[in-house]
Design a protein around this motif. Sequence first.
Motif, PDB file in Angstrom:
ATOM      1  N   ILE A   1       0.668  -0.895   0.086  1.00  0.00           N
ATOM      2  CA  ILE A   1       0.090   0.461  -0.174  1.00  0.00           C
ATOM      3  C   ILE A   1       0.928   1.554   0.186  1.00  0.00           C
ATOM      4  O   ILE A   1       1.548   1.803   0.938  1.00  0.00           O
ATOM      5  N   PRO A   2       0.555   2.028  -0.834  1.00  0.00           N
ATOM      6  CA  PRO A   2       1.109   3.327  -1.229  1.00  0.00           C
ATOM      7  C   PRO A   2       1.481   4.230   0.320  1.00  0.00           C
ATOM      8  O   PRO A   2       0.186   3.836   0.895  1.00  0.00           O
ATOM      9  N   ALA A   3       2.164   4.524   0.688  1.00  0.00           N
ATOM     10  CA  ALA A   3       2.456   5.618   2.165  1.00  0.00           C
ATOM     11  C   ALA A   3       3.335   7.055   2.381  1.00  0.00           C
ATOM     12  O   ALA A   3       4.125   6.710   2.626  1.00  0.00           O
ATOM     13  N   ASN A   4       3.251   7.505   0.320  1.00  0.00           N
ATOM     14  CA  ASN A   4       3.455   9.042   0.837  1.00  0.00           C
ATOM     15  C   ASN A   4       3.545   9.866   1.332  1.00  0.00           C
ATOM     16  O   ASN A   4       2.417   9.867   1.254  1.00  0.00           O
ATOM     17  N   SER A   5       4.027  10.973   1.308  1.00  0.00           N
ATOM     18  CA  SER A   5       3.863  11.879   2.208  1.00  0.00           C
ATOM     19  C   SER A   5       5.015  12.785   2.084  1.00  0.00           C
ATOM     20  O   SER A   5       6.204  12.963   1.820  1.00  0.00           O
ATOM     21  N   GLY A   6       4.777  13.716   1.003  1.00  0.00           N
ATOM     22  CA  GLY A   6       5.368  15.290   1.651  1.00  0.00           C
ATOM     23  C   GLY A   6       6.740  15.258   0.047  1.00  0.00           C
ATOM     24  O   GLY A   6       6.479  14.742  -0.590  1.00  0.00           O
ATOM     25  N   GLN A   7       7.572  14.456   0.498  1.00  0.00           N
ATOM     26  CA  GLN A   7       8.956  14.391  -0.088  1.00  0.00           C
ATOM     27  C   GLN A   7       9.368  12.934  -0.582  1.00  0.00           C
ATOM     28  O   GLN A   7       9.978  12.336  -1.289  1.00  0.00           O
ATOM     29  N   THR A   8       8.675  12.023   0.266  1.00  0.00           N
ATOM     30  CA  THR A   8       9.060  11.504   0.927  1.00  0.00           C
ATOM     31  C   THR A   8       8.110   9.777  -0.419  1.00  0.00           C
ATOM     32  O   THR A   8       7.151  10.285  -0.744  1.00  0.00           O
ATOM     33  N   THR A   9       8.349   9.167  -1.558  1.00  0.00           N
ATOM     34  CA  THR A   9       7.828   8.958  -3.437  1.00  0.00           C
ATOM     35  C   THR A   9       7.952   7.841  -3.379  1.00  0.00           C
ATOM     36  O   THR A   9       7.249   6.737  -4.015  1.00  0.00           O
ATOM     37  N   ASN A  10       8.871   6.630  -2.318  1.00  0.00           N
ATOM     38  CA  ASN A  10       8.938   5.229  -2.401  1.00  0.00           C
ATOM     39  C   ASN A  10       9.032   4.498  -1.295  1.00  0.00           C
ATOM     40  O   ASN A  10       9.286   3.587  -0.888  1.00  0.00           O
TER      41      ASN A  10
END
Length: 394
Positions: A311-320
Amino acid sequence: MLAHRSCLITVLPYLRPGPETTSLFRQRRERMTSLTDHADLVDLREVVDVVIGVDTHVHTHTAAVIDARTGGVLEELTVAADSAGYAELVELADRHTPLRAWAIEGTGSHGAGLARVLGERHEVVIELDRPVRAKRRNGAKSDPLDAVRAAREALSRPRLGTPRASGDRQALSVLITTRRSAVEAAGDAQRQLFALVIAAPQRIRDRFAAQKLPAMVRTAATLRVHPGQDAETTATITVLRSLARRIQALAAEAAIHEKAIAAIVRSWRPDLLEETGIGPISAAIVLCAWSHPGRIHSEAAFAMLAGAAPIPANSGQTTNRYRLNRHGDRQLNRALHTIALTRQRHDQPTRDYTARRISEGKNPREIRRCLKRYIARDLYRRLENPRPTPLDQT
């Protein structure tokens, strides 16, 4: 003095379908038949005139007929959950239009009987989950409201699901459930037996010295009560013997169910058993979740159903960044886990892959999650496009 207002009402005669209307019905019926196979290409409002939402319970079913264009409620009805009630629901639908779809909650439990009847009549049935309490407006809850909500949810869904198939699939589901209960009950009894042996009088414990659990079960099944034994010894021997014989009976029952499961899998999809790490139980669980071609629209959806899709859990500058998926069919997830473990032990390509990912810094849990995702993809493609058997090629 209030003025009287008049209103002109035009009454249209009931039109019986003529040749052109019948042809239109036939064309739209063909589109309805392929509705759930291409749910991402067809809008439900463009295909049907009404959607009949059904809130199912053990003793009653409540249906609401919803206009597909406006979402308005045309009619509501509560019937008994039996053959007569199902006939009343069909009569309710016939009073409106043949261009309809049914949105039913619990097609695998309370709504199974109705779904089976509608399937025999070649009706379009859409499977819905039980309502989430937070989605109910202001906490409102009643059977008619839930039936209306079911129909409107079907109209708003971008993808539509069909009920699981009956026949071999349902037979496997029943056998798997019964076998699982027998295995779990036998495991509970084994743990109880082991705990009782630990706390038993020393003369009884000596009978089980240095024995593994299977040998302990066989020994306990042969224990006898002798005259002159005290109450504690008598009760302990009686209970140990009862537990051991229960374990043996449950193990025999589970073996019978497993044999029946293997026979169905071999007659339905023997190609699954040819794959490394897939036994009759794992294959049966996969088949029960998949059900039939077209029900699951993609391999990504199958992986999500199995809880094997990160499950993607990206936030702000975190993309992976990804989270572990703890949702989906946990029995299917467990079957994928078993297949992955077996291949890591006995399949050389999988062992090579594991070694390579370890050298890249992955830990064993991360590697198993990757393997489960790959296995889900491979199984979906194989299920949707089975290899021809030698008999088919001849």
